[in-house]
Design an enzyme around this catalytic site. Structure first.
Site, PDB file in Angstrom:
ATOM      1  N   HIS A 131       0.888  -1.277  -0.028  1.00 51.39           N
ATOM      2  CA  HIS A 131       0.097   0.064  -0.016  1.00 51.39           C
ATOM      3  C   HIS A 131       0.641   1.277  -0.130  1.00 51.39           C
ATOM      4  O   HIS A 131       1.412   1.272   0.988  1.00 51.39           O
ATOM      5  CB  HIS A 131      -0.885   0.107   1.239  1.00 51.39           C
ATOM      6  CG  HIS A 131      -1.982  -1.002   1.207  1.00 51.39           C
ATOM      7  ND1 HIS A 131      -3.042  -1.166   0.691  1.00 51.39           N
ATOM      8  CD2 HIS A 131      -1.878  -2.456   1.601  1.00 51.39           C
ATOM      9  CE1 HIS A 131      -3.669  -2.310   0.727  1.00 51.39           C
ATOM     10  NE2 HIS A 131      -2.988  -3.005   1.438  1.00 51.39           N
ATOM     11  N   HIS A 175      -8.889 -10.501  -1.385  1.00 44.30           N
ATOM     12  CA  HIS A 175      -8.849 -10.200  -0.018  1.00 44.30           C
ATOM     13  C   HIS A 175     -10.177 -11.311   0.530  1.00 44.30           C
ATOM     14  O   HIS A 175     -11.213 -10.655   0.670  1.00 44.30           O
ATOM     15  CB  HIS A 175      -8.938  -9.005   0.395  1.00 44.30           C
ATOM     16  CG  HIS A 175      -9.049  -8.447   1.709  1.00 44.30           C
ATOM     17  ND1 HIS A 175      -8.258  -7.685   2.537  1.00 44.30           N
ATOM     18  CD2 HIS A 175     -10.223  -8.714   2.620  1.00 44.30           C
ATOM     19  CE1 HIS A 175      -8.698  -7.638   3.668  1.00 44.30           C
ATOM     20  NE2 HIS A 175     -10.010  -8.167   3.852  1.00 44.30           N
ATOM     21  N   HIS A 183      -2.893 -12.576   1.442  1.00 45.84           N
ATOM     22  CA  HIS A 183      -2.501 -12.793   2.878  1.00 45.84           C
ATOM     23  C   HIS A 183      -3.323 -13.907   3.635  1.00 45.84           C
ATOM     24  O   HIS A 183      -4.237 -13.573   4.568  1.00 45.84           O
ATOM     25  CB  HIS A 183      -2.680 -11.554   3.472  1.00 45.84           C
ATOM     26  CG  HIS A 183      -3.996 -10.714   3.071  1.00 45.84           C
ATOM     27  ND1 HIS A 183      -5.124 -10.983   3.197  1.00 45.84           N
ATOM     28  CD2 HIS A 183      -3.972  -9.423   2.949  1.00 45.84           C
ATOM     29  CE1 HIS A 183      -6.309 -10.121   2.892  1.00 45.84           C
ATOM     30  NE2 HIS A 183      -5.336  -9.172   2.736  1.00 45.84           N
ATOM     31  N   ASN A 237      -5.256  -6.741   9.443  1.00 42.79           N
ATOM     32  CA  ASN A 237      -6.316  -7.656   8.805  1.00 42.79           C
ATOM     33  C   ASN A 237      -5.852  -8.244   7.614  1.00 42.79           C
ATOM     34  O   ASN A 237      -5.285  -7.729   6.604  1.00 42.79           O
ATOM     35  CB  ASN A 237      -7.514  -6.547   8.308  1.00 42.79           C
ATOM     36  CG  ASN A 237      -8.803  -7.096   7.866  1.00 42.79           C
ATOM     37  OD1 ASN A 237      -8.935  -8.451   8.263  1.00 42.79           O
ATOM     38  ND2 ASN A 237      -9.495  -6.353   7.242  1.00 42.79           N
ATOM     39  N   ASP A 285       2.193  -6.847   2.356  1.00 43.10           N
ATOM     40  CA  ASP A 285       0.862  -5.960   3.010  1.00 43.10           C
ATOM     41  C   ASP A 285       1.269  -4.961   3.665  1.00 43.10           C
ATOM     42  O   ASP A 285       0.662  -4.306   4.791  1.00 43.10           O
ATOM     43  CB  ASP A 285      -0.095  -7.000   3.768  1.00 43.10           C
ATOM     44  CG  ASP A 285      -1.594  -6.334   3.813  1.00 43.10           C
ATOM     45  OD1 ASP A 285      -1.781  -5.077   2.992  1.00 43.10           O
ATOM     46  OD2 ASP A 285      -2.562  -6.975   4.611  1.00 43.10           O
TER      47      ASP A 285
END
Ligand SMILES: [Zn+2]
Lengths: 451, 319
Positions: free
Chosen positions: A58, A177, A230, A276, A303
């Site tokens: 990100h 996700h 993830h 998360n 992530d």
């Protein structure tokens, strides 16, 4: 152009020792090399890897530049030994159209630390209903091939099915996700005894596993490629293992933090550990390590999720989800997988460079003569207490601050020039100048080729 | 001596009994004509309430005034996010104002622990209820009430060894239940928790309790106290149970169940009650009910907690 570099006595993932001569952006010679003009870099005792590739980053730009920018995120990546990152589209505006992904691409090229290869949104505005401009992004200068609504699950099965089918028209992949939204309303941490004791709403494993199980079956039925972001539970590893045995085109990633950290860290109510999917039980950690070791899980992806201090220095349930991870990723893989003997250096090359390139549909040549000089050199014997000074990200929400970690990236080279030199980040202006020169050079040579 | 009171789980048996004994001293003082003690004169305590709870706030305030403390009441609605100012900034402000102790009630689990463990402020912190985590003073007052009923004037120094307590209802959302489970365990009581499976927290099989889904079975053996938890009827919209009627039939202390209860079994409720849902009026108003004693004892227990952590001693001087 940047000066030629001669790395002397580097150790390749195979264990072989070699000199590596880098000139004009390429690896031009290996073996026992002498050079009159190259800068000599003593790489004895250093492990050389092809530049690391992060399929899940990100970068926060555009829209959340107080947390991270393409430049600062690229710097964090270089410090961690990465040469390619795939930024997720949950920016503001959302990267759901060609102009945003082209903006990210351009910012990445200007910064010049890494290849910034944008991921496009699956649905417009990440709203989960209408498809985004998928082909428009694929055909744009950013050549997007990976699509994800990361942060949110594409939970509508019809939309997921159509997206998988649609992007298969241009060799795209959906990175899911996996989080069933109804089962995770208000969820704060892994469901179980610790969450119950702490009074934090549970995020059950089945909310991840049921979506993965659904999606592998959809992918099978339409013959499309699915990538699972993830993955965090033992049950998810079982589902992926089953799907692969069945021949389904599925790949999966695990984050460094899910390889190491466990749910009990929430006992401090320190929101640096809020992420998360959440940190899980030690049984889950063992299962994802096993899954990575046996190839069920294809890659490690960070992530990397920067957040400003105020989003973490607060009550757990109002804090943001996520942790930065680019700078520490390789150290955590060393700690959890290499030092335990579960992965070799060749395996590290595979799970952190080759396989993520293949899943992300970007070129990968490895450490061979003629390949672009994207490489990193690690001192595996180094041990250091990880602290804020090891972070290049604009945000400091690392769960590892104060922990002793093994391995240190000493050099990173991107297309022939250094981005990390003797353990220090090369300044932005220097790197940007190299990048500009490289672009000018390739434009000039491109002009010649085209006549 | 404890520095903060954040949870009953990390309270030792010795500390818990010391607090209950100090509460006995406070109760004895409460019977005097002059109920006030100068113990906390000159100390400023802030009641930081991020959640509406008139009952708990008043109980703390009475306790503080009987100890001659200066009291600041700070109420803030909702979370820090909706309010605009962060918890940290509020606490830094209070630090500059020079408070000597903080009593905090907060909808976020763990907020009191943050105050105690971060370097935001360096004063004792008392948890007056945080999210679905803990409500330690409620558990202490429950234990105090139970001990007094079981051991009478011979309470001092004792735990609740061998007592059998049945906790009934929405354990899933209840901080009172959590604090009671840990404290009763420390004091040697045996705890049975009864609820539909949806309202039993995940992982509760690892807690020092017996879990039952059958209230009648749990009450068929001798029971020292039955503790009814408040059930919010909006839980049925989240599919925890079908409707209020079915809940009351299955897990309420109905008139039929109350009639079958041994006369020696105490009836407890942390309040406020939903009469007709988790407890019938006949039970709530019966002579077996100690619900009003719980309210009175709440003041003594909170006096004991504030006294102990702010003076650093459990010995009460009768000056
Ligand atoms: Zn995600």
């Amino acid at each position: 152009m940047s000066e030629p570099l001669l790395f002397r006595q580097a150790t390749l993932p195979s264990g072989e020792q070699t000199d590596v001569l880098v000139r004009d952006g390429l690896i031009v010679e290996m073996g026992s090399v002498t050079s009159k003009d190259a800068r000599s870099v003593d790489a004895a005792g250093l492990q050389m890897l092809p530049g690391l590739v992060d399929l899940h980053t990100h970068l926060r730009e555009p829209g959340f530049e107080q947390s991270e920018t393409v430049l600062t995120g690229s710097q964090a990546a270089a410090v961690g030994g990465f040469t390619t990152v795939f930024p997720m589209p949950n920016t503001m505006p959302v990267a759901d159209n060609p102009s945003v992904v082209e903006l990210e691409l351009a910012r990445g090229r200007e910064a010049g630390y890494v290849q910034v290869q944008p991921i496009g949104a699956v649905t417009a505005g990440l709203a989960g209903t209408a498809l985004a401009d998928l082909k428009g992004m694929a055909d744009s200068r950013a050549r997007v091939r990976v699509f994800s609504d990361d942060g949110k699950c594409v939970h509508d099965p019809l939309v997921m099915r159509r997206a998988l089918e649609y992007v298969s028209s241009f060799d795209g992949v959906i990175a899911q996700h996996a989080q069933e939204p109804r089962l995770t309303e208000g969820a704060q941490m892994n469901e179980g005894e610790v969450a119950s004791r702490l009074g934090l709403a549970g995020w059950p494993a089945i909310a991840e596993e049921t979506i993965i199980a659904r999606d592998v079956l959809i992918a099978e039925s339409v013959g499309a490629a699915l990538h699972v972001c993830h993955l965090s539970t033992a049950g998810s590893v079982d589902v992926i293992r089953w799907a692969k045995a069945r021949g389904i085109r599925v790949t999966a990633e695990v984050t460094p933090h899910h390889l190491l950290l466990t749910e009990d860290l929430a006992e401090s109510y320190d929101a640096r550990f809020k992420v998360n999917p959440p940190l899980r039980s030690s049984e889950d950690v063992m299962a994802v390590r096993q899954g990575l070791a046996d190839g069920t899980i294809d890659i490690v992806a960070t992530d990397h999720a920067p957040h400003p201090a105020e989003a973490k220095e607060c009550e757990w349930d109002v804090a943001a989800f996520g942790m930065v991870g680019l700078e520490s990723a390789l150290s955590i893989v060393l700690l959890t997988m290499v030092e335990s003997g579960e992965l070799s250096w060749s395996d590290v090359e595979r799970v952190m460079s080759r396989a993520p390139s293949q899943i992300g549909r970007v070129e990968w040549s490895g450490l061979v003569v003629g390949a672009p000089a994207r490489l990193t050199l690690v001192d595996p014997a180094d041990r250091h207490v990880f602290s804020a000074e090891h972070l290049a990200s604009r945000s400091q929400n690392s769960p590892y601050l104060g922990r002793e970690l093994p391995g240190r990236v000493v050099y990173t080279a991107f297309d022939g020039y250094l981005t990390v030199d003797a353990g220090t980040l090369v300044p932005a202006e220097t790197v940007a100048a190299h990048a500009a020169a490289t672009r000018a050079n390739s434009a000039a040579s491109g002009g010649v080729t085209n006549g | 001596m404890i520095r903060h009171l954040l949870s009953t789980r990390d309270l030792s048996r010795t500390s818990a009994i010391a607090l209950l004994d100090t509460a006995e001293d406070m109760a004895a003082l409460g019977a005097r004509e002059n109920k006030k003690l100068p113990a906390l004169r000159g100390k400023t305590i802030v009641n930081l309430f991020y959640e509406d709870s008139t009952r708990t706030r008043i109980s703390f305030e009475v306790a503080q005034k009987r100890l001659s403390a200066d009291v600041i009441n700070f109420s803030a609605r909702g979370s820090s996010v909706s309010k605009g100012e962060s918890l940290k900034d509020t606490i830094l402000t209070l630090r500059e104002l020079g408070v000597d102790g903080v009593v905090i009630r907060h909808p976020s689990s763990g907020a009191p622990q943050l105050l105690a463990e971060r370097d935001w402020i360096d004063v004792p912190v008392v948890n007056a209820g945080d999210g679905t985590h803990e409500h330690p003073t409620q558990a202490l007052l429950d234990a105090f009430t139970l001990r007094k009923e079981v051991s009478g004037d011979d309470s001092r120094g004792r735990g609740l060894d061998g007592a059998r307590v049945v906790i009934v209802g929405d354990v899933f959302h209840s901080r009172v239940a959590r604090s009671n489970i840990w404290l009763l365990e420390h004091l040697g009581a045996r705890v049975t928790v009864v609820a539909p499976a949806t309202l039993i927290p995940s992982g509760a099989e690892r807690w020092p309790i017996t879990v039952s889904y059958d209230l009648d079975a749990a009450l068929s053996e001798p029971v020292d106290a039955v503790m009814m938890l408040r059930v919010q009827s909006e839980r049925m919209r989240e599919a925890f149970f079908p409707n209020a009627h079915e809940y009351a039939q299955g897990w309420g202390l109905t008139e039929e169940r109350f009639a079958r209860l041994a006369p020696s079994t105490l009836i407890m409720h942390p309040g406020p009650m939903n009469r007709g849902l988790e407890i019938c009026s006949a039970a709530a108003d019966s002579s077996q009910s100690v619900i009003l004693q719980q309210v009175a004892n709440g003041v003594f227990v909170r006096m004991a907690v504030l006294y102990s952590i702010l003076t650093g001693t459990s010995e009460v001087s009768h000056e």
